[in-house]
Design a protein around this motif. Structure first.
Motif, PDB file in Angstrom:
ATOM      1  N   ARG A  11      26.161  92.731  46.466  1.00  0.00           N
ATOM      2  CA  ARG A  11      26.490  93.812  47.395  1.00  0.00           C
ATOM      3  C   ARG A  11      27.143  93.258  48.667  1.00  0.00           C
ATOM      4  O   ARG A  11      28.181  93.765  49.108  1.00  0.00           O
ATOM      5  N   VAL A  12      26.560  92.225  49.230  1.00  0.00           N
ATOM      6  CA  VAL A  12      27.084  91.701  50.495  1.00  0.00           C
ATOM      7  C   VAL A  12      28.408  90.963  50.268  1.00  0.00           C
ATOM      8  O   VAL A  12      29.330  91.070  51.076  1.00  0.00           O
ATOM      9  N   TYR A  13      28.543  90.224  49.170  1.00  0.00           N
ATOM     10  CA  TYR A  13      29.829  89.578  48.888  1.00  0.00           C
ATOM     11  C   TYR A  13      30.930  90.611  48.706  1.00  0.00           C
ATOM     12  O   TYR A  13      32.051  90.433  49.183  1.00  0.00           O
ATOM     13  N   LEU A  14      30.628  91.706  48.022  1.00  0.00           N
ATOM     14  CA  LEU A  14      31.626  92.763  47.833  1.00  0.00           C
ATOM     15  C   LEU A  14      32.025  93.352  49.186  1.00  0.00           C
ATOM     16  O   LEU A  14      33.214  93.508  49.473  1.00  0.00           O
ATOM     17  N   ASP A  15      31.040  93.641  50.024  1.00  0.00           N
ATOM     18  CA  ASP A  15      31.360  94.178  51.354  1.00  0.00           C
ATOM     19  C   ASP A  15      32.118  93.164  52.202  1.00  0.00           C
ATOM     20  O   ASP A  15      33.006  93.533  52.974  1.00  0.00           O
ATOM     21  N   TRP A  16      31.792  91.881  52.059  1.00  0.00           N
ATOM     22  CA  TRP A  16      32.503  90.836  52.808  1.00  0.00           C
ATOM     23  C   TRP A  16      33.985  90.824  52.406  1.00  0.00           C
ATOM     24  O   TRP A  16      34.866  90.737  53.253  1.00  0.00           O
ATOM     25  N   HIS A  17      34.255  90.943  51.122  1.00  0.00           N
ATOM     26  CA  HIS A  17      35.646  90.954  50.672  1.00  0.00           C
ATOM     27  C   HIS A  17      36.372  92.229  51.080  1.00  0.00           C
ATOM     28  O   HIS A  17      37.564  92.183  51.427  1.00  0.00           O
ATOM     29  N   ARG A  18      35.682  93.357  51.064  1.00  0.00           N
ATOM     30  CA  ARG A  18      36.284  94.602  51.558  1.00  0.00           C
ATOM     31  C   ARG A  18      36.671  94.435  53.028  1.00  0.00           C
ATOM     32  O   ARG A  18      37.770  94.810  53.440  1.00  0.00           O
ATOM     33  N   ALA A  19      35.755  93.882  53.801  1.00  0.00           N
ATOM     34  CA  ALA A  19      36.009  93.684  55.234  1.00  0.00           C
ATOM     35  C   ALA A  19      37.126  92.665  55.466  1.00  0.00           C
ATOM     36  O   ALA A  19      37.871  92.765  56.444  1.00  0.00           O
ATOM     37  N   THR A  20      37.271  91.711  54.569  1.00  0.00           N
ATOM     38  CA  THR A  20      38.339  90.725  54.697  1.00  0.00           C
ATOM     39  C   THR A  20      39.706  91.384  54.558  1.00  0.00           C
ATOM     40  O   THR A  20      40.615  91.104  55.334  1.00  0.00           O
ATOM     41  N   LEU A  21      39.849  92.281  53.582  1.00  0.00           N
ATOM     42  CA  LEU A  21      41.127  92.980  53.430  1.00  0.00           C
ATOM     43  C   LEU A  21      41.411  93.831  54.665  1.00  0.00           C
ATOM     44  O   LEU A  21      42.539  93.836  55.170  1.00  0.00           O
ATOM     45  N   ALA A  22      40.399  94.519  55.174  1.00  0.00           N
ATOM     46  CA  ALA A  22      40.579  95.321  56.394  1.00  0.00           C
ATOM     47  C   ALA A  22      41.000  94.431  57.565  1.00  0.00           C
ATOM     48  O   ALA A  22      41.890  94.787  58.347  1.00  0.00           O
ATOM     49  N   LEU A  23      40.393  93.263  57.666  1.00  0.00           N
ATOM     50  CA  LEU A  23      40.720  92.319  58.739  1.00  0.00           C
ATOM     51  C   LEU A  23      42.166  91.851  58.638  1.00  0.00           C
ATOM     52  O   LEU A  23      42.865  91.723  59.648  1.00  0.00           O
ATOM     53  N   LYS A  24      42.638  91.612  57.418  1.00  0.00           N
ATOM     54  CA  LYS A  24      44.019  91.171  57.218  1.00  0.00           C
ATOM     55  C   LYS A  24      45.022  92.246  57.634  1.00  0.00           C
ATOM     56  O   LYS A  24      46.158  91.945  57.974  1.00  0.00           O
TER      57      LYS A  24
END
Length: 168
Positions: free
Chosen positions: A19-32
């Motif tokens: 769950r947290v890895y998935l959210d981390w990757h979602r947030a990474t795309l938003a950050l980019k």
């Protein structure tokens, strides 16, 4: 860019870690995508590729929708930009609207979180209507994580090509 992503746990349980890895990757795309104009989000800085950051957002909305809503929850919902299941169609952000793309992506993330949270375990299965193949929630979460990981690598290169910003 402010990096407010939550780091995945080093010793968490399987579900929490996924769950947290998935959210981390979602947030990474938003950050980019953060701090860029509409034009920059649609820009294709690496010819001959037609890939753009906004195209990636649209594609990931389709991925979230397909795996969580259509497969795990068995919802009969069409894809948004890929009516013929041609996920490449979502990449074409030529006339795309930023607000619409991000709203769709965020809505699909909310649906995915709801579906995952409601599942009693990672062993819950759903079936792809086209192929008849059954997939566990565990596999779906892993697959979506790898989709984000691969496309976040693309996002790194796209962002660097737009304004020189590098790093995760």
């Amino acid at each position: 860019m402010d990096d407010e992503r939550i780091e995945p746990p080093l010793t968490g349980g399987e579900r929490e870690t996924l769950r947290v890895y998935l959210d981390w990757h979602r947030a990474t795309l938003a950050l980019k995508c953060a701090g860029l104009s509409d034009e920059d989000l649609r820009r294709r800085p690496m010819p001959p590729s037609a890939l753009s950051l906004l195209g990636l957002v649209r594609h990931m909305a389709e991925v979230e929708r397909s795996w969580f809503r259509r497969v795990i929850a068995d919802e009969d919902v069409p894809l948004v930009w890929s009516p013929d299941r041609d996920f490449q169609a979502a990449y074409d952000a030529t006339g795309a609207d930023r607000t619409e793309a991000f709203a769709a992506w965020e809505a699909e993330i909310a649906h995915a979180r709801r579906i995952e949270a409601a599942a009693p375990s990672l062993d819950v299965t759903g079936t792809d209507r086209r192929s008849g193949t059954a997939y566990s929630l565990r596999l779906v979460m892993l697959h979506v994580i790898q989709e984000y990981a691969r496309h976040n690598g693309h996002a790194d290169l796209l962002r660097e090509g737009i304004d020189g910003v590098v790093g995760v």
